[in-house]
Design a protein around this motif. Sequence first.
Motif, PDB file in Angstrom:
ATOM      1  N   ARG A 228      41.513  32.186  30.777  1.00  0.00           N
ATOM      2  CA  ARG A 228      42.332  33.432  30.148  1.00  0.00           C
ATOM      3  C   ARG A 228      42.864  34.112  30.916  1.00  0.00           C
ATOM      4  O   ARG A 228      41.455  35.105  31.630  1.00  0.00           O
ATOM      5  N   ALA A 229      43.366  34.760  31.812  1.00  0.00           N
ATOM      6  CA  ALA A 229      43.250  36.136  32.715  1.00  0.00           C
ATOM      7  C   ALA A 229      44.950  36.883  32.716  1.00  0.00           C
ATOM      8  O   ALA A 229      45.657  36.774  31.676  1.00  0.00           O
ATOM      9  N   VAL A 230      44.072  38.103  32.988  1.00  0.00           N
ATOM     10  CA  VAL A 230      45.249  39.159  32.429  1.00  0.00           C
ATOM     11  C   VAL A 230      45.556  40.334  34.034  1.00  0.00           C
ATOM     12  O   VAL A 230      44.799  40.076  34.748  1.00  0.00           O
ATOM     13  N   ILE A 231      46.918  40.230  34.473  1.00  0.00           N
ATOM     14  CA  ILE A 231      47.016  40.848  35.260  1.00  0.00           C
ATOM     15  C   ILE A 231      47.531  42.332  34.778  1.00  0.00           C
ATOM     16  O   ILE A 231      48.988  42.139  34.273  1.00  0.00           O
ATOM     17  N   ASP A 232      47.294  43.055  35.568  1.00  0.00           N
ATOM     18  CA  ASP A 232      48.079  44.767  35.279  1.00  0.00           C
ATOM     19  C   ASP A 232      49.192  44.799  37.111  1.00  0.00           C
ATOM     20  O   ASP A 232      48.159  44.838  37.950  1.00  0.00           O
ATOM     21  N   ALA A 233      50.197  44.732  36.798  1.00  0.00           N
ATOM     22  CA  ALA A 233      51.108  44.651  37.853  1.00  0.00           C
ATOM     23  C   ALA A 233      52.277  46.220  37.915  1.00  0.00           C
ATOM     24  O   ALA A 233      52.914  46.712  36.420  1.00  0.00           O
ATOM     25  N   ARG A 234      52.281  46.991  39.072  1.00  0.00           N
ATOM     26  CA  ARG A 234      53.658  47.916  38.870  1.00  0.00           C
ATOM     27  C   ARG A 234      54.510  48.204  40.730  1.00  0.00           C
ATOM     28  O   ARG A 234      52.705  47.966  40.561  1.00  0.00           O
TER      29      ARG A 234
ATOM     30  N   SER B 124      52.300  38.598  40.891  1.00  0.00           N
ATOM     31  CA  SER B 124      52.131  40.626  41.580  1.00  0.00           C
ATOM     32  C   SER B 124      52.813  40.956  41.331  1.00  0.00           C
ATOM     33  O   SER B 124      54.117  40.745  40.128  1.00  0.00           O
ATOM     34  N   THR B 125      53.446  42.472  41.590  1.00  0.00           N
ATOM     35  CA  THR B 125      53.999  43.316  41.262  1.00  0.00           C
ATOM     36  C   THR B 125      55.317  42.869  40.694  1.00  0.00           C
ATOM     37  O   THR B 125      56.411  43.215  39.720  1.00  0.00           O
ATOM     38  N   PRO B 126      55.636  42.172  41.411  1.00  0.00           N
ATOM     39  CA  PRO B 126      57.335  41.405  41.724  1.00  0.00           C
ATOM     40  C   PRO B 126      57.596  40.952  40.442  1.00  0.00           C
ATOM     41  O   PRO B 126      58.723  41.100  39.042  1.00  0.00           O
ATOM     42  N   ALA B 127      56.347  39.876  40.365  1.00  0.00           N
ATOM     43  CA  ALA B 127      56.973  38.936  39.162  1.00  0.00           C
ATOM     44  C   ALA B 127      57.790  39.793  37.581  1.00  0.00           C
ATOM     45  O   ALA B 127      57.924  39.148  37.191  1.00  0.00           O
ATOM     46  N   VAL B 128      56.489  41.192  37.795  1.00  0.00           N
ATOM     47  CA  VAL B 128      57.191  42.047  36.595  1.00  0.00           C
ATOM     48  C   VAL B 128      58.593  42.002  36.327  1.00  0.00           C
ATOM     49  O   VAL B 128      59.502  42.283  35.283  1.00  0.00           O
ATOM     50  N   ALA B 129      59.243  42.393  37.544  1.00  0.00           N
ATOM     51  CA  ALA B 129      60.890  41.877  37.162  1.00  0.00           C
ATOM     52  C   ALA B 129      61.411  41.133  36.614  1.00  0.00           C
ATOM     53  O   ALA B 129      61.888  40.828  36.119  1.00  0.00           O
TER      54      ALA B 129
END
Lengths: 285, 371
Positions: free
Chosen positions: B73-79, B315-320
Amino acid sequence: MIPAAFEYVRPTTVDEAVQAVAEGGEDVKVMAGGQSLIPVMRLRLAAPSTVVDLGRVAEMRGVRDEGDVLVIGAMTTHAEVIADPLVAQHARLIAEATETVADRQTRRRGTFGGALAHADPAGDLPAVALALDAEMVVAGPGGRRTVPARDFFVDYLTTTLDEGEVLVEIRVPKLAGQWGVRYEKFNRVAQAWSIVAVAAAVRRENGSIAEARIGLTNMGPTPLRASATEAALAGAGASPDAIAAAARSAAEGTSPSSDLNAQADYREHLAQVLTRRAVTAAAGL
Amino acid sequence: MQLENSFTVPVPVDEAWRVLLDIERIAPCMPGAALDSVTGDDFTGRVKVKLGPINLTYQGKASFVEKDEAAHRAVIDARGKDQRGNGTAAATITAKLLGEGSTTRVDVLTDLNITGRPAQFGRGVMTDVGNKLLGQFADKLAAQLGEGDAQGDAERASVAAGAAATATGVAEEVAQSVEQTPGDNAVAETVRKAGTAAREKAAAASDRLSDTGSGTGSDAAPSPTDTAEIAAVGATDTVSIAAVGAPDAASPASDAAPSGSDTAPVAAVGRAPSAPPSGPTAPPRRPATGAPPRSTPAGPPASTPASTPASTPASTPAVADTVRDRPLADPEPIDLLEVAGSAALTRYAGPATAAAAVLLLVVLAFRRRRR
């Protein structure tokens, strides 16, 4: 509400336009009537470095008759399409749907080809082009190619148009025989986009329905055909009951989205009701 | 808003875990994503989202806040924020890997928060965009892993063929070739190290063999079958090929070689196939690049095995992109037409009022005159 700075090119021929697009670099955007692009640019959700305005490309305007096919230039405005005698005679469904597009001012500037290339799932004309089995003629650096409507729309606001390609004209097969057509659109505010809309063309023969073509607007990321209903209608009697039964499968195979205007299940319900109305009207009942 | 996605990659869970945590390897699989820098568990990058006329570029940073290898399990925090000032995007991406035999299911839960104008575009669009991007990412990743598989098959075949000649010699040779695996990334390095180890062991094995006086010839006899078996096993898992093959090929000669499984998750990286599959020993080929079946969120992600490193490519972008939303706190969608409508209303309200007033005056005057 003021767009970012951009370069502006206004070619006068298709070849010049293709060249201008090629020279425009990565962030080039082709503008037809600008009725969707300009608002998005003013909101600064789009900031193309170059805008290629096709407004002066005379060869992309107008409607001509080529035997079995009606050829509509991509830069023909909605107002011109509505008023055109050839469209009224051979592709009345297009005229009927175009009359519901936005408001008078927008129809004056917005173009048939622009609406198709923009491929808004809530736009009215893609579903009509799909229902009529239209073909798109696309010009690019490598010459011209023809794409059938069913392959043209790929995804939300996305078509098979590559970067550097321009939609030049739309070839619409004339409907031969006794066809009736109807565009049923549902929205809450006049001139708003469709929540759901149905384009239907029905051919009658000896009192029964020989063939039906049904295009659905806003029932997925691309326009769709209601194939299950089309199959159920082929050869069915032209009775209200038969049409109502067939229309119940109108939402099969669709994936409508949910938003503030309507939830997905409501859209499915609308598709059935509107299909029934559209087919009934098109069949002359 | 929360988005749930899941997809399947054609490698076993341990390998998927390693690949998916290798941010430099998975970032290029994300459409429109580019890595700017990677420092340990922190990375910066950009994600470009293009949707018809709409064009957004989110730039920002992201970091692994949790990497639980046991639970996968991995958690990524991106902004990040849009380069043109169209608001920000922030996401917490939780990825879980669930092994399903030779494939791995990746469940991704994205908690996304987008501000500014893009957020006003209604949920339907955002969901579509998120699903589309993640779908493209999964296809690309599967294709990449599949390529590794195809090369692996060829390699396994060559190992099997060679084994018929001499078990230890081949092991050494293969290990050597693994050692020379081209590529300058971390993965290649691991493979090379594994290769070196395997070669040394194999060399030791053959030394011992000659000490005991048994020639390679007689010992080699069983080896073809052994290797073939190994190769077949190897076929089901995508990547482990060359390195796995090497130590195992050595083992028939002696037990000296380490068991291959851990050695090299990604041996296939960058290697050209050395020989076509030969004879009955060649493992059946699997279709290399078939896109994995993608399922959309099913029930709660299985608790056990899996973890998900990667989906988050992001990375962040994934966010979008990966974002999908659910009702809570959704921003109000903006309707372009409404925007234009209200503008038109304010613009025309004045003249319209004036016109109405004039009309009223005319009517009044007319009536008075009639009287």
